[in-house]
Design an enzyme around this catalytic site. Structure first.
Site, mmCIF file in Angstrom:
data_model
loop_
_atom_site.group_PDB
_atom_site.id
_atom_site.type_symbol
_atom_site.label_atom_id
_atom_site.label_comp_id
_atom_site.label_asym_id
_atom_site.label_seq_id
_atom_site.Cartn_x
_atom_site.Cartn_y
_atom_site.Cartn_z
ATOM 1 N N HIS A 258 0.835 -1.210 0.000
ATOM 2 C CA HIS A 258 0.000 0.000 0.000
ATOM 3 C C HIS A 258 0.869 1.258 0.000
ATOM 4 O O HIS A 258 1.553 1.561 0.978
ATOM 5 C CB HIS A 258 -0.931 -0.029 1.225
ATOM 6 N N GLU B 235 3.077 0.425 3.204
ATOM 7 C CA GLU B 235 2.608 -0.591 4.148
ATOM 8 C C GLU B 235 2.668 -1.942 3.447
ATOM 9 O O GLU B 235 2.100 -2.101 2.352
ATOM 10 C CB GLU B 235 1.163 -0.298 4.569
HETATM 11 N N1 3HC Z 1 5.825 14.511 -8.452
HETATM 12 C C1 3HC Z 1 6.938 15.243 -8.308
HETATM 13 N N2 3HC Z 1 7.004 16.348 -7.538
HETATM 14 C C2 3HC Z 1 5.858 16.735 -6.924
HETATM 15 C C3 3HC Z 1 4.651 16.035 -7.055
HETATM 16 C C4 3HC Z 1 4.657 14.856 -7.855
HETATM 17 N N3 3HC Z 1 3.557 14.092 -8.029
HETATM 18 N N4 3HC Z 1 3.697 16.658 -6.315
HETATM 19 C C5 3HC Z 1 4.294 17.727 -5.752
HETATM 20 N N5 3HC Z 1 5.597 17.780 -6.118
HETATM 21 C C6 3HC Z 1 6.611 18.728 -5.706
HETATM 22 C C7 3HC Z 1 6.282 20.151 -6.077
HETATM 23 O O1 3HC Z 1 6.744 20.452 -7.370
HETATM 24 C C8 3HC Z 1 7.039 20.941 -5.017
HETATM 25 O O2 3HC Z 1 8.388 21.081 -5.385
HETATM 26 P P1 3HC Z 1 9.253 22.342 -4.808
HETATM 27 O O3 3HC Z 1 9.277 22.178 -3.326
HETATM 28 O O4 3HC Z 1 10.572 22.171 -5.448
HETATM 29 O O5 3HC Z 1 8.472 23.534 -5.280
HETATM 30 C C9 3HC Z 1 7.000 20.036 -3.809
HETATM 31 O O6 3HC Z 1 6.686 18.720 -4.282
HETATM 32 C C10 3HC Z 1 5.981 20.483 -2.835
HETATM 33 O O7 3HC Z 1 4.737 20.598 -3.515
HETATM 34 P P2 3HC Z 1 3.756 21.826 -3.343
HETATM 35 O O8 3HC Z 1 4.527 23.083 -3.141
HETATM 36 O O9 3HC Z 1 2.768 21.750 -4.462
HETATM 37 O O10 3HC Z 1 2.902 21.529 -2.073
HETATM 38 P P3 3HC Z 1 3.298 21.017 -0.646
HETATM 39 O O11 3HC Z 1 4.509 21.685 -0.105
HETATM 40 O O12 3HC Z 1 2.043 21.079 0.144
HETATM 41 O O13 3HC Z 1 3.672 19.479 -0.813
HETATM 42 C C11 3HC Z 1 2.667 17.346 -0.621
HETATM 43 C C12 3HC Z 1 2.816 18.613 -1.447
HETATM 44 C C13 3HC Z 1 3.949 16.537 -0.645
HETATM 45 C C14 3HC Z 1 1.549 16.566 -1.290
HETATM 46 C C15 3HC Z 1 2.349 17.713 0.864
HETATM 47 O O14 3HC Z 1 1.317 18.671 0.917
HETATM 48 C C16 3HC Z 1 1.944 16.531 1.678
HETATM 49 O O15 3HC Z 1 2.766 15.755 2.133
HETATM 50 N N6 3HC Z 1 0.605 16.395 1.922
HETATM 51 C C17 3HC Z 1 0.049 15.277 2.642
HETATM 52 C C18 3HC Z 1 -0.126 14.118 1.706
HETATM 53 C C19 3HC Z 1 -0.667 12.920 2.416
HETATM 54 O O16 3HC Z 1 -0.991 12.920 3.581
HETATM 55 N N7 3HC Z 1 -0.780 11.837 1.649
HETATM 56 C C20 3HC Z 1 -1.334 10.610 2.140
HETATM 57 C C21 3HC Z 1 -2.776 10.562 1.796
HETATM 58 S S1 3HC Z 1 -3.534 9.103 2.410
HETATM 59 C C22 3HC Z 1 -3.226 7.950 1.220
HETATM 60 O O17 3HC Z 1 -2.641 8.196 0.185
HETATM 61 C C23 3HC Z 1 -3.746 6.598 1.505
HETATM 62 C C24 3HC Z 1 -4.877 6.223 0.594
HETATM 63 O O18 3HC Z 1 -5.181 4.880 0.844
HETATM 64 C C25 3HC Z 1 -6.105 7.075 0.814
#
Ligand code: 3HC
Length: 284
Positions: free
Chosen positions: A141, A153
């Site tokens: 996961h 996971e």
């Molecule tokens: N690929 C490559 N780079 C990416 C990307 C991707 N898909 N998405 C974002 N980035 C990069 C951006 O370009 C940015 O780069 P920079 O720092 O050089 O500008 C950097 O990552 C940060 O992105 P943002 O500035 O757009 O936004 P954030 O600082 O908020 O970071 C995030 C984005 C990493 C998604 C952060 O907000 C985060 O960790 N959020 C929580 C995500 C989370 O909890 N995920 C788990 C969800 S639960 C799950 O998935 C389980 C399922 O079963 C439901």
């Protein structure tokens, strides 16, 4: 079991494309399966966009990006996965579809091959039972966005054998991820904690206890979370969260896991979050 080199990924949506990208970045030979060419093209466009972000940041250079893309092949024919050491299923969260796919893969793959599901909530042993190799079936996961989130996971069912788990731990580490071991119960470790928390944030908003912005700001600044719960719900998808909550509630009958009425109504209205342009917030 020998090292996992050849990887198959079934499904090229948000999770499947992220898994394919991450495996190819780690040097694996990857084949991605989808139902049709249009879905493959959408998924590959997402991979290119993500890799371009890594190039912009200087994390990789353009030749490395091209080499990664060169390690990913696409197909609409399940038969093309026959030489894979590991196949990771990331198709729609529907048990009947998954069981049918597991049975087809089982007939096709070599005896040593491992079949995994990226399911977030469905019972993995039920998929294993659709095969003649239940010992070689587990959950794997990943978290969204897969290329950035460090956790995987690894889900051991009551019949998965230890060599399979060991091979998956080694594979996750090769991908640069940190693996943790979970049991085959709905929500595993992270969603078992995360989903009740997200649902509670909806209940607070629904009861008018705070604005959506203050709920999000509270958890971001008060607990150091990268996203507040309502922003995270929009990011994960309200439909996905509703579905996971229903499965968890069905199994545990814990009121904390019951989907709040507002979540159900938003899903019925097509407000799925970012992907539909509207959830707790609006997206252009
Ligand atoms: N690929 C490559 N780079 C990416 C990307 C991707 N898909 N998405 C974002 N980035 C990069 C951006 O370009 C940015 O780069 P920079 O720092 O050089 O500008 C950097 O990552 C940060 O992105 P943002 O500035 O757009 O936004 P954030 O600082 O908020 O970071 C995030 C984005 C990493 C998604 C952060 O907000 C985060 O960790 N959020 C929580 C995500 C989370 O909890 N995920 C788990 C969800 S639960 C799950 O998935 C389980 C399922 O079963 C439901």
């Amino acid at each position: 079991m020998a090292d996992i080199q050849k990887v198959g990924v079934c499904g090229c949506g948000l999770m499947g494309s992220g898994i394919a990208q991450t495996a190819a970045t780690a040097g694996c030979d990857v084949i991605v399966l989808e139902a049709d060419r249009a879905a493959l093209e959408r998924g590959m466009a997402g991979i290119r966009k993500s890799l371009d972000k890594f190039v912009e940041k200087g994390a990789i250079d353009a030749p490395a990006r091209d080499a990664i893309l060169g390690r990913i092949r696409t197909t609409t024919d399940v038969g093309d996965l026959k030489d894979r050491d590991l196949v990771i299923e990331a198709v729609v969260e529907n048990m009947a579809v998954k069981k049918e796919l597991f049975a087809a893969l089982d007939k096709l793959l070599a005896p040593h091959a491992i079949i995994c599901s990226n399911t977030s909530s469905l019972c993995v042993v039920e998929m294993a039972a659709a095969t003649k190799r239940p010992k070689h079936v587990a959950g794997l996961h990943f978290f969204n966005p897969v290329p950035l989130m460090k956790l995987v996971e690894i889900v051991k069912t009551i019949v998965t054998d230890q060599p399979t788990i060991d091979a998956l731990f080694a594979f996750a580490k090769r991908l640069g991820k940190t693996p943790i071991l979970a049991q085959d119960t709905p929500g595993f470790i992270v969603n078992r904690l995360l989903v009740p928390y997200l649902l509670y944030a909806i209940r607070m908003f629904e009861a008018g206890l705070a604005s959506r912005e203050d709920i999000d700001e509270g958890m971001k600044l008060g607990c150091g979370h990268p996203m507040g719960p309502l922003t995270l719900l929009d990011f994960v998808g309200l439909d996905t969260t509703y579905y996971i909550a229903q499965i968890m509630f069905d199994e545990f009958k814990d009121p904390l896991m019951a989907p709040p009425p507002l979540l159900k109504r938003m899903v019925l209205a097509g407000q799925f979050g970012r992907k539909s342009g509207r959830g707790f917030y609006e997206y252009k």
